[in-house]
Design a protein around this motif. Structure first.
Motif, PDB file in Angstrom:
ATOM      1  N   THR A 312       0.830  -1.211   0.000  1.00 15.74           N
ATOM      2  CA  THR A 312       0.000   0.000   0.000  1.00 15.74           C
ATOM      3  C   THR A 312       0.866   1.263   0.000  1.00 15.74           C
ATOM      4  O   THR A 312       0.416   2.318  -0.443  1.00 15.74           O
ATOM      5  N   GLU A 313       2.129   1.136   0.454  1.00 19.50           N
ATOM      6  CA  GLU A 313       3.030   2.306   0.420  1.00 19.50           C
ATOM      7  C   GLU A 313       3.918   2.282  -0.827  1.00 19.50           C
ATOM      8  O   GLU A 313       4.920   2.971  -0.892  1.00 19.50           O
ATOM      9  N   ARG A 314       3.585   1.450  -1.793  1.00 18.54           N
ATOM     10  CA  ARG A 314       4.267   1.406  -3.101  1.00 18.54           C
ATOM     11  C   ARG A 314       5.769   1.150  -2.958  1.00 18.54           C
ATOM     12  O   ARG A 314       6.587   1.772  -3.614  1.00 18.54           O
ATOM     13  N   ARG A 315       6.118   0.209  -2.051  1.00 16.72           N
ATOM     14  CA  ARG A 315       7.537  -0.086  -1.833  1.00 16.72           C
ATOM     15  C   ARG A 315       7.947  -1.464  -2.344  1.00 16.72           C
ATOM     16  O   ARG A 315       9.030  -1.942  -2.037  1.00 16.72           O
ATOM     17  N   VAL A 316       7.080  -2.122  -3.109  1.00 15.35           N
ATOM     18  CA  VAL A 316       7.374  -3.510  -3.505  1.00 15.35           C
ATOM     19  C   VAL A 316       8.564  -3.580  -4.454  1.00 15.35           C
ATOM     20  O   VAL A 316       8.652  -2.833  -5.421  1.00 15.35           O
ATOM     21  N   MET A 317       9.465  -4.515  -4.159  1.00 17.65           N
ATOM     22  CA  MET A 317      10.503  -4.905  -5.122  1.00 17.65           C
ATOM     23  C   MET A 317      10.567  -6.427  -5.073  1.00 17.65           C
ATOM     24  O   MET A 317      10.796  -6.997  -4.006  1.00 17.65           O
ATOM     25  N   GLY A 318      10.321  -7.075  -6.190  1.00 18.87           N
ATOM     26  CA  GLY A 318      10.277  -8.536  -6.203  1.00 18.87           C
ATOM     27  C   GLY A 318       9.061  -9.041  -5.439  1.00 18.87           C
ATOM     28  O   GLY A 318       8.009  -8.423  -5.436  1.00 18.87           O
ATOM     29  N   LYS A 319       9.216 -10.177  -4.769  1.00 18.43           N
ATOM     30  CA  LYS A 319       8.080 -10.779  -4.074  1.00 18.43           C
ATOM     31  C   LYS A 319       8.158 -10.558  -2.561  1.00 18.43           C
ATOM     32  O   LYS A 319       9.236 -10.476  -1.973  1.00 18.43           O
ATOM     33  N   VAL A 320       6.983 -10.492  -1.945  1.00 19.93           N
ATOM     34  CA  VAL A 320       6.833 -10.327  -0.499  1.00 19.93           C
ATOM     35  C   VAL A 320       6.078 -11.552   0.017  1.00 19.93           C
ATOM     36  O   VAL A 320       5.050 -11.932  -0.556  1.00 19.93           O
ATOM     37  N   VAL A 321       6.607 -12.164   1.083  1.00 16.23           N
ATOM     38  CA  VAL A 321       6.067 -13.449   1.537  1.00 16.23           C
ATOM     39  C   VAL A 321       5.876 -13.433   3.056  1.00 16.23           C
ATOM     40  O   VAL A 321       6.655 -12.818   3.785  1.00 16.23           O
ATOM     41  N   LEU A 322       4.822 -14.108   3.514  1.00 14.89           N
ATOM     42  CA  LEU A 322       4.620 -14.324   4.951  1.00 14.89           C
ATOM     43  C   LEU A 322       5.105 -15.724   5.308  1.00 14.89           C
ATOM     44  O   LEU A 322       4.719 -16.702   4.659  1.00 14.89           O
ATOM     45  N   ASP A 323       5.959 -15.814   6.341  1.00 16.57           N
ATOM     46  CA  ASP A 323       6.366 -17.130   6.844  1.00 16.57           C
ATOM     47  C   ASP A 323       5.312 -17.590   7.838  1.00 16.57           C
ATOM     48  O   ASP A 323       5.196 -17.030   8.937  1.00 16.57           O
ATOM     49  N   VAL A 324       4.536 -18.580   7.448  1.00 18.22           N
ATOM     50  CA  VAL A 324       3.489 -19.064   8.348  1.00 18.22           C
ATOM     51  C   VAL A 324       4.103 -20.037   9.357  1.00 18.22           C
ATOM     52  O   VAL A 324       3.739 -20.071  10.518  1.00 18.22           O
ATOM     53  N   ARG A 325       5.057 -20.810   8.883  1.00 15.94           N
ATOM     54  CA  ARG A 325       5.836 -21.713   9.743  1.00 15.94           C
ATOM     55  C   ARG A 325       7.266 -21.234   9.681  1.00 15.94           C
ATOM     56  O   ARG A 325       7.760 -20.935   8.593  1.00 15.94           O
TER      57      ARG A 325
END
Ligand SMILES: NC(=O)c1ccc[n+]([C@@H]2O[C@H](COP(=O)([O-])OP(=O)(O)OC[C@H]3O[C@@H](n4cnc5c(N)ncnc54)[C@H](OP(=O)(O)O)[C@@H]3O)[C@@H](O)[C@H]2O)c1
Length: 328
Positions: A312-325
């Motif tokens: 939402t702050e337009r800072r994406v570079m490549g992929k963003v991932v959540l570590d669930v485990r």
């Protein structure tokens, strides 16, 4: 299991991490223990109630994950418990466990880690479909990629190079262009000053690009229609700017250009064999070391607000991932 839940539409701060009943695999389904769940731009729209496909409240966001198979439902023979897989449940991925139809599950290449696997399918299958089937990009043509540091943009730059195009990677800041450099584009354009059209024309002998990949829309789309070559194809991929632009049809006439829509979900339904072929090719390219997607940011599930803020702050570079485990 723990799960990130959306009870009311709004910013990510209104989501909550809760305990939920484990899902069970029905006929034809696979139960996956989620290690990593990718974020994509549509997730940020969905939690705000602004996406074209809205699940009923409450829902668990997350359209794609990677993990291990825990169990399979009746009729599923191609996956075994313990197998490393990527899965595209469409919804419900930001949780300890999720079920997906077996048709939306793939084995992960041995050399692909869970974070990379979680964020691979959506962006690479979209950009490959866009360039291969929709634009019919040819070696030697000039490809302009807008939003080149983002998810689908990064994939389009890599795939464009692989297909032999001269790739102009365009983004809104120098920092983002430095990131994109890793994918070896031929030219870099910073459109942060609003001068996309002039810069692209200067790089193309005033002709414009043959194919333009646009996930941004708004004012950039309008400029793109004015720096496209004769017989050019303008790929309409998304509208991260928040504005769906209008198309001046006289420009199509004057440039012999086509505006070409890209809709991965419908492609998958209408042309499943072509979709499967594309996907298999992409996994092969990865296994052979031809594709090298980059996960730049990863957050524990509990830090979901920080992860959504990157988008939402337009800072994406490549992929963003959540570590669930926690990764082992
Ligand atoms: N058509 C399909 O089948 C399909 C499939 C998958 C995704 N999509 C769409 O493709 C788009 C990109 O998805 P993604 O997951 O790759 O997104 P992403 O990683 O966030 O990348 C989006 C890019 O858009 C640019 N951008 C321009 N204005 C922006 C703004 N106001 N806010 C945020 N970003 C802005 C950013 O680059 P700069 O700052 O450099 O401009 C950013 O790199 C989305 O609209 C998504 O819905 C479509």
């Amino acid at each position: 299991m723990k799960a990130l839940v959306c009870h009311q539409y709004g910013p990510a701060g209104q989501l909550t991490v809760e305990h939920r009943e484990d899902p069970q695999p029905g006929k034809g389904q696979v139960l996956v223990e989620v290690h990593a769940a990718a974020l994509n731009f549509p997730d940020t729209l969905q939690i705000q109630g602004k996406y074209q496909f809205q699940p009923p409240l409450p829902f668990i966001p997350g359209s794609e994950v990677a993990g291990t198979v825990l169990a399979v439902g009746d009729g599923v023979q191609q996956f075994q418990p313990g197998e490393r897989v990527m899965a595209f449940p469409g919804i419900g991925g930001m949780a300890g466990k999720v079920v997906a139809p077996a048709s939306a599950v793939r084995s992960i290449p041995d050399n692909m880690d869970f974070r990379t696997a979680a964020g691979f399918a959506m962006v690479y299958t979209t950009s490959y479909y866009a360039l291969k089937q929709r634009a019919q990009l040819k070696a030697g043509e000039t490809l302009l990629v807008l939003g080149a540091s983002g998810g689908v943009g990064m994939a389009a730059v890599e795939l464009g190079k692989m297909l032999g195009a001269r790739v102009i990677a365009a983004a809104g800041s120098e920092e983002k262009l430095q990131f994109v450099k890793q994918f070896d584009p031929d030219e870099l354009v910073n459109y942060g000053d609003g001068e996309l059209k002039e810069k692209v024309k200067a790089l193309t002998d005033e002709k414009g690009a043959d194919v333009i990949f646009d996930p941004v829309g708004g004012a950039l789309f309008d400029q793109a229609t004015r720096c496209i070559n004769w017989n050019g194809r303008l790929l309409v991929v998304g509208f991260t700017s928040g504005q769906i632009p209008a198309y001046k049809a006289n420009l199509a006439l004057l440039k012999g250009a086509s505006m070409v829509g890209v809709f991965l979900g419908r492609f998958r339904r209408e042309e499943p064999q072509e979709y499967e072929r594309n996907f298999a090719e992409l996994l092969h390219f990865y296994a052979e070391g031809i594709l090298k997607p980059i996960v730049t940011r990863h957050f524990p599930l509990e830090d979901y607000v920080a992860a959504f803020d990157v988008f939402t702050e337009r800072r994406v570079m490549g992929k963003v991932v959540l570590d669930v485990r926690a990764p082992s």
